[in-house]
Every structure is written in structure tokens, then in C-alpha cells.
Motif scaffolding. Structure first.
Motif, PDB file in Angstrom:
ATOM      1  N   ILE A  51       8.121  11.914  -8.059  1.00 24.62           N
ATOM      2  CA  ILE A  51       8.630  12.261  -9.662  1.00 24.62           C
ATOM      3  C   ILE A  51       9.122  13.245  -9.056  1.00 24.62           C
ATOM      4  N   SER A  52       9.391  14.130  -8.007  1.00 22.04           N
ATOM      5  CA  SER A  52      10.934  14.829  -8.508  1.00 22.04           C
ATOM      6  C   SER A  52      12.131  13.998  -8.215  1.00 22.04           C
ATOM      7  N   GLU A  53      12.492  13.069  -7.600  1.00 23.31           N
ATOM      8  CA  GLU A  53      13.607  11.907  -7.841  1.00 23.31           C
ATOM      9  C   GLU A  53      13.532  11.163  -9.263  1.00 23.31           C
ATOM     10  N   LEU A  54      12.477  11.343  -9.749  1.00 26.43           N
ATOM     11  CA  LEU A  54      13.002  11.072 -10.612  1.00 26.43           C
ATOM     12  C   LEU A  54      13.010  11.579 -11.315  1.00 26.43           C
ATOM     13  N   PHE A  55      13.214  12.422 -11.641  1.00 26.09           N
ATOM     14  CA  PHE A  55      13.370  13.607 -12.774  1.00 26.09           C
ATOM     15  C   PHE A  55      15.089  13.407 -12.530  1.00 26.09           C
ATOM     16  N   TYR A  56      15.536  13.533 -11.159  1.00 22.69           N
ATOM     17  CA  TYR A  56      16.374  12.972 -10.957  1.00 22.69           C
ATOM     18  C   TYR A  56      17.415  12.261 -11.417  1.00 22.69           C
ATOM     19  N   ILE A  57      16.789  11.478 -11.540  1.00 26.55           N
ATOM     20  CA  ILE A  57      17.259   9.919 -11.811  1.00 26.55           C
ATOM     21  C   ILE A  57      17.647  10.291 -13.271  1.00 26.55           C
ATOM     22  N   ILE A  58      16.614  10.634 -14.145  1.00 29.40           N
ATOM     23  CA  ILE A  58      16.811  10.250 -15.792  1.00 29.40           C
ATOM     24  C   ILE A  58      17.496  11.343 -16.677  1.00 29.40           C
ATOM     25  N   ASN A  59      17.831  12.806 -15.264  1.00 25.67           N
ATOM     26  CA  ASN A  59      18.016  13.951 -15.773  1.00 25.67           C
ATOM     27  C   ASN A  59      19.667  13.819 -15.747  1.00 25.67           C
ATOM     28  N   ASN A  60      20.861  13.117 -14.512  1.00 26.53           N
ATOM     29  CA  ASN A  60      21.681  13.160 -14.004  1.00 26.53           C
ATOM     30  C   ASN A  60      21.945  11.917 -13.557  1.00 26.53           C
ATOM     31  N   ARG A  61      21.165  10.655 -13.641  1.00 26.61           N
ATOM     32  CA  ARG A  61      22.295   8.996 -13.487  1.00 26.61           C
ATOM     33  C   ARG A  61      21.182   8.314 -15.258  1.00 26.61           C
ATOM     34  N   TYR A  68       0.799  -1.228   0.261  1.00 21.10           N
ATOM     35  CA  TYR A  68       0.224   0.304  -0.599  1.00 21.10           C
ATOM     36  C   TYR A  68       0.718   1.241   0.263  1.00 21.10           C
ATOM     37  N   PHE A  69       1.757   1.131   0.957  1.00 22.12           N
ATOM     38  CA  PHE A  69       2.512   2.336   0.739  1.00 22.12           C
ATOM     39  C   PHE A  69       3.364   2.554  -0.373  1.00 22.12           C
ATOM     40  N   LEU A  70       3.600   1.412  -1.163  1.00 23.60           N
ATOM     41  CA  LEU A  70       4.952   1.394  -2.021  1.00 23.60           C
ATOM     42  C   LEU A  70       3.657   2.271  -3.214  1.00 23.60           C
ATOM     43  N   PHE A  71       2.685   1.979  -3.453  1.00 21.91           N
ATOM     44  CA  PHE A  71       1.937   2.422  -4.074  1.00 21.91           C
ATOM     45  C   PHE A  71       1.166   4.260  -3.439  1.00 21.91           C
ATOM     46  N   TYR A  72       1.456   4.055  -2.646  1.00 20.73           N
ATOM     47  CA  TYR A  72       1.301   5.574  -2.276  1.00 20.73           C
ATOM     48  C   TYR A  72       2.156   6.454  -3.061  1.00 20.73           C
ATOM     49  N   ALA A  73       3.501   5.428  -2.549  1.00 21.16           N
ATOM     50  CA  ALA A  73       4.778   6.681  -2.543  1.00 21.16           C
ATOM     51  C   ALA A  73       4.616   6.493  -3.683  1.00 21.16           C
ATOM     52  N   LEU A  74       4.111   5.684  -5.207  1.00 13.14           N
ATOM     53  CA  LEU A  74       4.237   6.129  -6.368  1.00 13.14           C
ATOM     54  C   LEU A  74       3.473   7.436  -7.218  1.00 13.14           C
ATOM     55  N   THR A  75       2.441   7.834  -6.601  1.00 14.71           N
ATOM     56  CA  THR A  75       2.259   9.002  -6.475  1.00 14.71           C
ATOM     57  C   THR A  75       2.198  10.340  -5.706  1.00 14.71           C
ATOM     58  N   SER A  76       3.345  10.294  -5.524  1.00 14.53           N
ATOM     59  CA  SER A  76       3.605  11.703  -4.233  1.00 14.53           C
ATOM     60  C   SER A  76       4.949  12.208  -5.306  1.00 14.53           C
ATOM     61  N   LYS A  77       4.867  13.408  -5.194  1.00 14.55           N
ATOM     62  CA  LYS A  77       5.451  14.719  -5.435  1.00 14.55           C
ATOM     63  C   LYS A  77       7.181  14.392  -5.563  1.00 14.55           C
ATOM     64  N   VAL A  78       7.259  13.729  -4.120  1.00 13.66           N
ATOM     65  CA  VAL A  78       8.311  12.828  -4.050  1.00 13.66           C
ATOM     66  C   VAL A  78       9.037  12.072  -4.822  1.00 13.66           C
TER      67      VAL A  78
END
Length: 417
Positions: free
Chosen positions: A82-92, A70-80
Motif C-alpha cells: 500500500i505504501s509503495e503504491l501511494f508513492y508510485i501514484i503520487n510521484n511517478r 501465494y506470496f504475491l497474494f500475501y504481498a498485495l495485502t501488506s502495508k509495504v
């Protein structure tokens, strides 16, 4: 009166987090006028003694919560997320291990947030949350500060929770997102301060150098008689500590000084203990002038008893990564000089007057040479200066009292700025 919650991994429960043992008594000193509560993330093992007016609350651990998915599902919809995903894509770039570690961390963040929120709503908001580690627990506290359940969130950063190079693929998820949300970030050395400012772009106004500290014993450790050298190393037996280098260095030193009898004690357990014992038996056992003993895991009191009642001439460290090693500080407080590489905050402790500071990538030959120099040098003077360094800069009675006062929002008279 302030309500302060201290978040730990397991303290006061064994094993680990021995360094909090010295600090917690100073929280006890202010607990008559403030409410001090320790909230560990786990409670396995035996509990250590705490000051009577510092309480441990395990109700967070007993909270019933939704399944982890449940927490993983909730996490996947959070702003945190999305923001970290953009960091990974753009920098790593997209790498499976990065993504896996990111999902694990963000899931833990939401689990801790859920448990801590329920606790605060039930028991009342906190004036200060002090996070002993800068990890998912600390990030959860920052999120609850935004919800108005916490006044301030302060955190320590040590080594494993600071230096990304110590992690697989050199990545710590969410660190950059949350570093600006802490009211104070306490690091152990100037090198650590420079690292957190450059690596994570933390606000210089919030980052403070506040080293750990040790009690100053009443007397110094004894020296070995002429013709003998007693060496100790203290660390968890994992690869980054490079205890194998110490073994190889002792082999070289014993061969170069055949008239000296060497005694080596290693304090500390861990996954590589049996492998290191086998390596030492293969390399050191054939030498007639060296004796060695793996003592396993000892409590802080047992380590101090060792320094008081055993002869100790130096402490060796060959690690590839360190913060500010309390093992070295503790030995120096007993007048034991240290031989260690120039990594992390070690150069704040060791110089030519208090021990032997090696280059960062020290080889076994470098370590053996330093041992030889210590044997032949004016050891008595080095021992006195090593202890004086601890008395002046790393005295628990001074540093921790000032640190507690600073976390509470009082006048800061601690060293470091």
C-alpha cells in the motif's frame, strides 16, 4: 561472541561477486571468536574457497515453501504494498513497467522473508545480518528485525543497487521505504553518499563511506618498451560499459600515432561480447599498428597474473555509470594508471597525478586524446603515484579489517568519515 549472517546473491558460487573474495578472508580472521555464516540466494556453479572457519549454509535454498502466487497474494495485502503504491501514484504516475517491477520485487521480498524467518527460527536468531547488496534480501532482513529475530541489519550499496538511473525507467521499488530501517548503510564514495542522502533521504547518521579495497601486490606491472603501448579494459560486456567507445577511441589513437604499436586486451564476457568482437574486427583489424584480444571472463587470480606477467601501460574505462570500480583499483595497485570518466566514485581514485580523469560524457576523441597524453607524459611518475594511492587509501589489509570490526560493533578506525 556474535552471530553474523552475510547475505549474498550467489557467493561463494561462481560467477560474479568477485569483490567479496578479498573481504571474506578478514571475516575468517574473526570467526574463531564469532560465528560467521554466508547465506547465498542461489548456489549454481562452482563454489570458491572460503576460510575454514566461515561456513556456508544452503538450507534456506532447500526450504519448501508455498507457490510463488501465494506470496504475491500475501504481498498485495501488506502495508509495504500500500505504501509503495501511494508513492508510485503520487510521484511517478501509473506506468505498467513500474508496477510490474514493483510486483516482482515485493514478491521476492516475501519469499526471502519466509525462507530467512524459517532459518532463523530453526538455527537461532542473528546478532547482525550483513547484506552485501541493498535489495529484496536486505529488505526482508529489516522486516525480521522488527519481529525480533535479528539484532542489527547493515548493508552495502554499490552501483546497480544504488543508482536508479541504471534501471529501466529509473526506478527501484521499495528503496525509500526501507532505507531508514538499516542500522548502517555503507557506500563506496562521497558521491554515493550524497546520492543516497538526496535521492532516498537516508538518515545521515547511518550512511558511512566505506570503499572496497584490494590487496597490494609485491611488485608493479611491467611497462612496454619504447614504441609500444599496451592497454587493458576490464568489464562485463553490456551496453552501460560502452566498450564500443573504447574500440572507436583506439582507432583514433592508432591513426594519430602511426609510429606506435598498440596492444589492447579486454577482460570480461557478457551478452555483447560477440557484437563487440565484430565491431573491433571491422574497425581495428584494418589498422596495421594495433593488435587486440578479447580474453573473456577471468578469475581474480588470473587477472592478477595478467598484471604480473604481461606489459600493461594503462587501463581504460568508458562506462556511463559506475560505483567505485574495483577493476580500476586493482590495476592501480599494480602501478597501472587509469583513463576513465568522472562518474560515480571514480574521481576519488583518479586525478592528474594518478591517471587521466575525463568529463562524464567522454567521447572517443576525448579518450584518444588522453591516451596520447599518457604516451607523451612522464609515465613512470604516474605509475608510482597510482600504486601509492591504493596503498594509502584502498589497502585491503587496512580497510577490510576495520570494516569487519565496525560491522561487529567494535571501534571504527576506517577512513571515510
Amino acid at each position: 561472541m556474535k552471530k553474523v549472517i552475510i547475505l549474498t546473491s550467489a557467493f561463494p558460487y561462481l560467477p560474479g561477486e568477485q569483490f567479496i573474495e578479498d573481504e571474506i578472508s578478514y571475516w575468517g580472521d574473526v570467526a574463531d571468536n564469532n560465528e560467521i555464516i554466508v547465506l547465498p540466494a542461489s548456489s549454481k556453479g562452482q563454489a570458491r574457497n572460503l576460510p575454514g572457519n566461515v561456513t556456508v549454509d544452503l538450507s534456506c535454498l532447500a526450504e519448501k515453501f508455498w507457490p510463488k502466487w501465494y506470496f504475491l497474494f500475501y504481498a498485495l495485502t501488506s502495508k509495504v504494498f500500500i505504501s509503495e503504491l501511494f508513492y508510485i501514484i503520487n510521484n511517478r504516475g501509473i506506468r505498467w513497467f513500474d508496477f510490474k517491477e514493483f510486483l516482482r520485487t515485493i514478491n521476492l521480498l516475501h519469499v526471502f522473508r519466509y525462507k530467512l524467518r524459517k532459518y532463523l527460527r530453526r538455527c537461532g536468531s542473528a546478532d547482525v545480518i550483513y547484506c552485501y547488496w541493498n535489495d529484496a534480501q536486505a529488505y526482508a532482513a529489516c522486516m525480521l528485525k522488527k519481529e525480533g529475530l535479528v539484532g542489527e541489519v547493515v548493508t552495502r550499496m554499490h552501483g546497480f543497487d544504488l543508482y536508479e538511473e541504471r534501471r529501466v525507467n529509473s526506478y527501484m521499488p521499495l528503496k525509500r521505504q526501507f532505507i531508514s530501517q538499516f542500522d548502517k548503510v555503507f557506500v563506496l564514495s562521497k558521491a554515493a553518499e550524497n546520492y543516497v542522502l538526496k535521492r532516498y533521504r537516508a538518515d545521515p547518521e547511518t550512511v558511512k563511506v566505506r570503499p572496497l579495497a584490494v590487496p597490494i601486490p609485491e611488485r608493479m606491472a611491467s611497462r612496454s618498451p619504447h614504441g609500444e603501448v599496451s592497454i587493458v579494459s576490464v568489464s562485463f560486456c553490456v551496453g552501460v560499459k560502452r566498450i564500443d567507445k573504447i574500440i572507436d577511441a583506439l582507432e583514433i589513437a592508432a591513426q594519430h600515432h602511426p609510429t606506435i604499436t598498440f596492444f589492447w586486451n579486454h577482460i570480461g564476457g557478457g551478452p555483447l561480447l560477440d557484437q563487440l568482437k565484430s565491431h573491433a574486427a571491422r574497425v581495428l583489424a584494418p589498422l596495421k599498428n594495433i593488435n587486440f584480444n578479447f580474453r573473456g571472463t577471468l578469475t581474480r587470480d588470473e587477472v592478477r597474473h595478467f598484471y604480473l606477467f604481461e606489459m600493461v601501460d594503462c587501463i581504460l574505462n568508458a562506462s556511463e555509470s559506475e560505483g567505485m570500480p574495483v577493476s580500476i583499483m586493482e590495476a592501480m595497485s599494480f602501478g597501472v594508471p587509469a583513463i576513465a570518466p568522472d562518474i560515480g566514485g571514480i574521481s576519488d581514485l583518479i586525478n592528474s597525478e594518478t591517471g587521466m580523469l575525463l568529463r562524464s560524457a567522454a567521447t572517443p576523441d576525448d579518450i584518444a586524446t588522453a591516451i596520447g597524453a599518457l604516451i607523451e607524459g612522464p609515465e613512470g611518475e604516474i605509475r608510482a603515484r597510482a600504486r601509492l594511492k591504493m596503498e594509502e587509501s584502498y589497502n585491503a589489509a587496512i580497510n577490510y579489517r576495520c570494516f569487519v570490526n565496525e560491522v561487529l560493533g567494535g571501534h571504527n578506525s576506517n577512513r571515510g568519515d
